[in-house]
Design a protein around this motif. Structure first.
Motif, PDB file in Angstrom:
ATOM      1  N   TRP A   1      16.547  -0.479  23.081  1.00 54.09           N
ATOM      2  CA  TRP A   1      15.359  -0.375  22.410  1.00 54.09           C
ATOM      3  C   TRP A   1      14.131  -0.879  23.109  1.00 54.09           C
ATOM      4  CZ3 TRP A   1      20.050  -2.971  20.190  1.00 54.09           C
ATOM      5  CH2 TRP A   1      20.037  -2.338  19.358  1.00 54.09           C
ATOM      6  N   LEU A   2      13.506   0.059  23.448  1.00 52.27           N
ATOM      7  CA  LEU A   2      12.339  -0.071  24.606  1.00 52.27           C
ATOM      8  C   LEU A   2      11.002  -0.551  23.425  1.00 52.27           C
ATOM      9  CD1 LEU A   2      12.996   2.461  27.070  1.00 52.27           C
ATOM     10  CD2 LEU A   2      13.172  -0.167  27.676  1.00 52.27           C
ATOM     11  N   LEU A   3      10.256  -1.218  24.090  1.00 51.80           N
ATOM     12  CA  LEU A   3       8.765  -1.148  22.930  1.00 51.80           C
ATOM     13  C   LEU A   3       7.971  -1.499  24.111  1.00 51.80           C
ATOM     14  CD1 LEU A   3       7.189  -2.520  20.519  1.00 51.80           C
ATOM     15  CD2 LEU A   3       7.166  -4.889  21.989  1.00 51.80           C
ATOM     16  N   VAL A   4       7.729   0.151  24.168  1.00 52.52           N
ATOM     17  CA  VAL A   4       6.619   1.102  24.901  1.00 52.52           C
ATOM     18  C   VAL A   4       4.942   0.903  24.209  1.00 52.52           C
ATOM     19  CG1 VAL A   4       8.310   2.048  26.479  1.00 52.52           C
ATOM     20  CG2 VAL A   4       7.261   2.248  24.335  1.00 52.52           C
ATOM     21  N   ASP A   5       3.716   1.257  25.133  1.00 53.18           N
ATOM     22  CA  ASP A   5       2.369   1.445  24.674  1.00 53.18           C
ATOM     23  C   ASP A   5       2.488   2.848  23.762  1.00 53.18           C
ATOM     24  OD1 ASP A   5       1.847  -0.770  25.173  1.00 53.18           O
ATOM     25  OD2 ASP A   5       0.434  -0.160  27.435  1.00 53.18           O
ATOM     26  N   ALA A   6       1.918   3.006  22.991  1.00 50.88           N
ATOM     27  CA  ALA A   6       2.259   4.805  22.624  1.00 50.88           C
ATOM     28  C   ALA A   6       0.422   5.310  23.257  1.00 50.88           C
ATOM     29  CB  ALA A   6       1.285   4.599  20.763  1.00 50.88           C
ATOM     30  N   ASP A   7       0.765   5.477  24.259  1.00 48.86           N
ATOM     31  CA  ASP A   7      -0.499   6.776  25.274  1.00 48.86           C
ATOM     32  C   ASP A   7       0.266   8.123  24.746  1.00 48.86           C
ATOM     33  OD1 ASP A   7       0.679   7.062  27.291  1.00 48.86           O
ATOM     34  OD2 ASP A   7      -0.407   4.978  28.127  1.00 48.86           O
ATOM     35  N   ARG A   8      -0.776   8.681  25.781  1.00 42.80           N
ATOM     36  CA  ARG A   8      -0.778  10.602  25.219  1.00 42.80           C
ATOM     37  C   ARG A   8       0.478  10.639  26.034  1.00 42.80           C
ATOM     38  NH1 ARG A   8      -3.014  11.910  29.229  1.00 42.80           N
ATOM     39  NH2 ARG A   8      -5.220  10.509  30.766  1.00 42.80           N
ATOM     40  N   ARG A   9       0.637   9.543  27.028  1.00 39.38           N
ATOM     41  CA  ARG A   9       1.777  10.377  28.115  1.00 39.38           C
ATOM     42  C   ARG A   9       3.066   9.767  27.053  1.00 39.38           C
ATOM     43  NH1 ARG A   9       1.171   6.303  32.665  1.00 39.38           N
ATOM     44  NH2 ARG A   9       1.069   5.413  31.256  1.00 39.38           N
ATOM     45  N   LEU A  10       2.866   9.480  25.725  1.00 37.31           N
ATOM     46  CA  LEU A  10       4.400   9.036  25.355  1.00 37.31           C
ATOM     47  C   LEU A  10       5.836   9.963  25.076  1.00 37.31           C
ATOM     48  CD1 LEU A  10       5.951   6.860  24.771  1.00 37.31           C
ATOM     49  CD2 LEU A  10       5.411   7.083  22.581  1.00 37.31           C
ATOM     50  N   ASP A  11       5.211  11.491  24.733  1.00 31.36           N
ATOM     51  CA  ASP A  11       5.659  12.513  24.466  1.00 31.36           C
ATOM     52  C   ASP A  11       6.367  12.837  26.175  1.00 31.36           C
ATOM     53  OD1 ASP A  11       4.974  13.064  21.927  1.00 31.36           O
ATOM     54  OD2 ASP A  11       3.419  14.137  22.380  1.00 31.36           O
ATOM     55  N   GLN A  12       5.761  13.112  27.153  1.00 36.53           N
ATOM     56  CA  GLN A  12       6.056  13.416  28.292  1.00 36.53           C
ATOM     57  C   GLN A  12       7.123  12.369  29.173  1.00 36.53           C
ATOM     58  OE1 GLN A  12       7.470  15.619  31.722  1.00 36.53           O
ATOM     59  NE2 GLN A  12       5.955  16.017  29.998  1.00 36.53           N
ATOM     60  N   MET A  13       6.937  10.868  28.648  1.00 39.93           N
ATOM     61  CA  MET A  13       8.018  10.076  28.823  1.00 39.93           C
ATOM     62  C   MET A  13       9.111  10.198  28.509  1.00 39.93           C
ATOM     63  SD  MET A  13       7.217   8.224  30.397  1.00 39.93           S
ATOM     64  CE  MET A  13       8.318   7.413  32.042  1.00 39.93           C
ATOM     65  N   ILE A  14       9.560  10.350  26.748  1.00 39.58           N
ATOM     66  CA  ILE A  14      10.736  10.722  26.175  1.00 39.58           C
ATOM     67  C   ILE A  14      11.346  11.795  26.952  1.00 39.58           C
ATOM     68  CG2 ILE A  14      11.183  10.650  23.646  1.00 39.58           C
ATOM     69  CD1 ILE A  14       9.451   9.679  22.683  1.00 39.58           C
ATOM     70  N   LYS A  15      10.955  12.989  26.848  1.00 39.11           N
ATOM     71  CA  LYS A  15      11.470  14.015  27.614  1.00 39.11           C
ATOM     72  C   LYS A  15      12.021  14.046  28.713  1.00 39.11           C
ATOM     73  CE  LYS A  15       8.387  17.948  25.784  1.00 39.11           C
ATOM     74  NZ  LYS A  15       7.789  18.744  26.204  1.00 39.11           N
TER      75      LYS A  15
END
Lengths: 92, 557
Positions: free
Chosen positions: A49-63
């Protein structure tokens, strides 16, 4: 302050996995606020489990995380996750 | 069966169809070399591990199949990193097998120990540190499967010496590692893309390396022809549309012909296939194709919406996507749009200075292309010669153009050409290079000589780092810091010293004939072409500027 979100990963369990995942975030200067990891099914796979900032790059990070060979599944919990609620008691 | 880890590796490589491996032996991979020596695989001993990596890249880029190279631990492994990073950026399937100190010594700063696994994490598609010889039976096929599947890429397998020597009993060989079929297409994505194409009045295809990787250049051309859609290509996509094809509008981006970038300014739909919106192609992103909606097709979901948000995206192998798309695309002439582009092409063509002089920077490329014929494989290093070749070489087929696109690695060209020639021994192989680039891997001229690999190196020499100097000329007030060499080396003597035949177009009475002789003679040759340091590559879009802000390359009437 940034809103946090939790990413839950199912991964193959071997010594290099954490380095692949953390490296991915570090290279993009994407801060990981919290990490929890436990083996499942006798240790063949793990949950991270990773607790991360929900910034605008998150979708790309998840991909990008999903693209890693050792990552079997990715789930996103925008409302947070109990793992970190419980862990935060240790740092009160 | 009972075998050592090293024997298992070599046997599995043979079973995968590997015929040639470049590399250098050292203390930590000697068991592997001992097993290699007893196999049918041909070994190419390079003079630097980076050269071995680029030879593997040359083989992989021409054949489309994974290629393998070897290095020892420590400095052997660190020397491979540039070639591996290069393969990552251009999605090239290579497998680097390195020796490592024995398992029990890992982490002790043993002699020639380096953390190859850790160093290779960010520059590989996947990497392995092998912990037992038995695991090799899974790891070697997995490496081939991973390198070749989906979006291809490099894989590193780090094998400790004691794993190479350990003996294993096993009953049968594992299945070969092969490319997995692409994920299934989502029909609605394809339909939506087709509908957008059918509605568009001024569409342009934007074709990249993914089209070549997936072997779908024919589909891309069919799409262009059926829909009457002009096609621009990225640096990696050159060769998809043959030169001279009426719908081929050339390479887009930083060094595109003016009309190509101008056409992209006008288009109302950009159909991006197997591309990643690299900054050298797009220029300033918000101003790239300002009037266009975007259809983006790619095998890698993380490329979709990464730089530009697409109005329709199709996830999947672009060969599958194009095949599914073709019947849904209406046959259209788009006469008006094509006429508009033709007018742009005539008003703002690619200007080729001194095209008829075979001893000039552009002329030598055109002359060499004419002499080498349509079957030639063309490799380049990185710099002005690379951009010139990309601009004017009359490409006729995919997998015939080898250049370091993403990483832009000087030193790529000559060893990649060696690999190309090893993979396609019946085809002429040209290597365009510059005096800056060739120096970065010049040691492997010895490899060309030793194995008599008939590459033709065309070295345009301006005694400077030309493309760096050009940026200083345009954007740094003509302050040429560290881009000009104050003294020059004699490349003819250097090549002669390596046992390579040499020719100098600078002193030749008949440069065209000299070039023809050089290309016709057997074995490797170096053709030296002195060029002026002031000769720039135009047009040029300043780094960070919009593609509409081109400098130079205007047509003078």
């Amino acid at each position: 302050m940034c809103k946090h979100t939790v990413i839950e990963l199912s991964v193959r369990n071997h010594p290099g996995v954490m380095s692949h995942i953390c490296g991915l975030f570090a290279r993009r200067a994407y801060n990981v606020e919290g990490i929890a990891c436990m083996p499942v099914n006798g240790g063949g796979t793990s949950k991270i489990w990773l607790l991360v900032d929900a910034d605008r790059r998150l979708d790309q990070m998840i991909k990008q995380v999903d693209k890693l060979q050792d990552v079997l599944d990715v789930e996103r919990y925008d409302g947070g996750h109990e793992v970190f609620t419980k862990m935060s008691e240790f740092v009160q | 069966m009972k075998m050592t880890g090293a024997e298992i590796i070599i046997n599995l490589l043979e079973r995968q169809g590997i015929e040639t491996i470049a590399g250098i032996p050292g203390g930590a991979n000697l068991p592997l070399y001992d097993a290699l020596g007893r196999s049918g695989i041909r070994h190419i001993l390079t003079r630097h591990e980076q050269g071995a990596g680029f030879i593997a890249q040359g083989i992989a880029r021409v054949s489309g199949r994974p290629a393998v190279f070897f290095a020892t631990s420590g400095p052997g492994a660190t020397n491979t990193l540039t070639a591996i990073a290069d393969a990552k950026l251009d999605s090239i399937p290579i497998i680097c097998i390195t020796g490592q100190v024995p398992l029990s010594m890992i982490g002790t700063d043993a002699f020639q120990e380096v953390d190859t696994y850790g160093l290779s994490v960010p520059i590989t598609k996947y990497n392995f540190l092998v912990r037992s010889a038995e695991d090799l039976l899974d790891i070697i096929p997995a490496a081939f499967r991973i390198a070749a599947s989906g979006r291809p890429g490099p894989v590193v397998i780090d094998v400790p010496k004691d794993v190479q020597t350990a003996e294993v009993e096993f009953d049968e060989w594992p299945e070969l590692g092969v490319r997995e079929p692409g994920t299934e297409l989502i029909p609605n994505q394809v339909k939506r893309a087709a509908a957008m194409i059918n509605r568009a009045e001024k569409p342009i295809l934007y074709l990249g390396g993914g089209v070549i990787q997936s072997g779908s250049a024919d589909f891309a051309r069919e799409l262009a022809e059926k829909g009457g859609i002009p096609a621009a290509m990225t640096l990696m996509g050159l060769g998809i549309m043959p030169s001279g094809h009426p719908l081929n509008i050339g390479m887009l981006g930083m060094h595109a012909a003016r009309y190509t970038n101008m056409a992209l300014e006008e288009c109302d739909l950009l159909v991006a296939v197997g591309v990643r919106f690299d900054d050298r192609a797009t220029g300033k992103v918000p101003e790239f194709c300002p009037k266009a909606k975007i259809v983006h097709m790619d095998i890698d979901p993380s490329e979709l919406d990464k730089i530009k948000t697409a109005n329709a995206s199709v996830t999947g192998d672009v060969a599958d996507s194009l095949r599914a798309l073709l019947p849904l695309v209406e046959e259209k002439a788009r006469t008006e749009w094509k006429a508009g582009i033709q007018a742009l092409r005539e008003a703002h063509p690619m200007i080729v200075p001194e095209a008829d002089d075979p001893a000039s920077p552009y002329g030598v490329i055109l002359k060499a292309a004419e002499l080498a014929g349509r079957d030639a494989v063309v490799c380049t290093d990185v710099g002005q010669h690379q951009m010139r070749t990309a601009q004017v070489y009359p490409f006729s087929a995919p997998r015939s153009w080898l250049t370091s696109g993403g990483l832009g690695t000087m030193g790529f060209g000559m060893p990649a050409a060696l690999g190309a020639s090893l993979a396609a021994p019946d085809r002429p192989v040209l290597c365009f290079t510059g005096d800056g680039s060739i120096m970065m891997n010049i040691q492997d001229l010895a490899t060309a000589m030793e194995y008599d690999i008939p590459i033709k190196i065309i070295l345009t020499n301006n005694n400077a780092l030309g493309l760096v100097r050009q940026q200083q000329d345009l954007f740094y007030g003509k302050r040429y810091t560290a881009s000009e060499y104050s003294r020059s080396v004699d490349f003819l003597k250097i090549a002669e010293g390596f046992g390579i035949k040499t020719h100098d177009l600078g002193t030749s009475d008949d440069p065209a004939r000299t070039l023809a002789e050089a290309l016709a003679e057997p074995g490797p040759s170096l053709i030296h072409v002195p060029v002026g340091v002031e000769e720039a590559v135009y047009p040029m879009v300043p780094p960070g500027a919009a593609n509409s802000e081109m400098i130079g390359g205007e047509k003078h009437v």
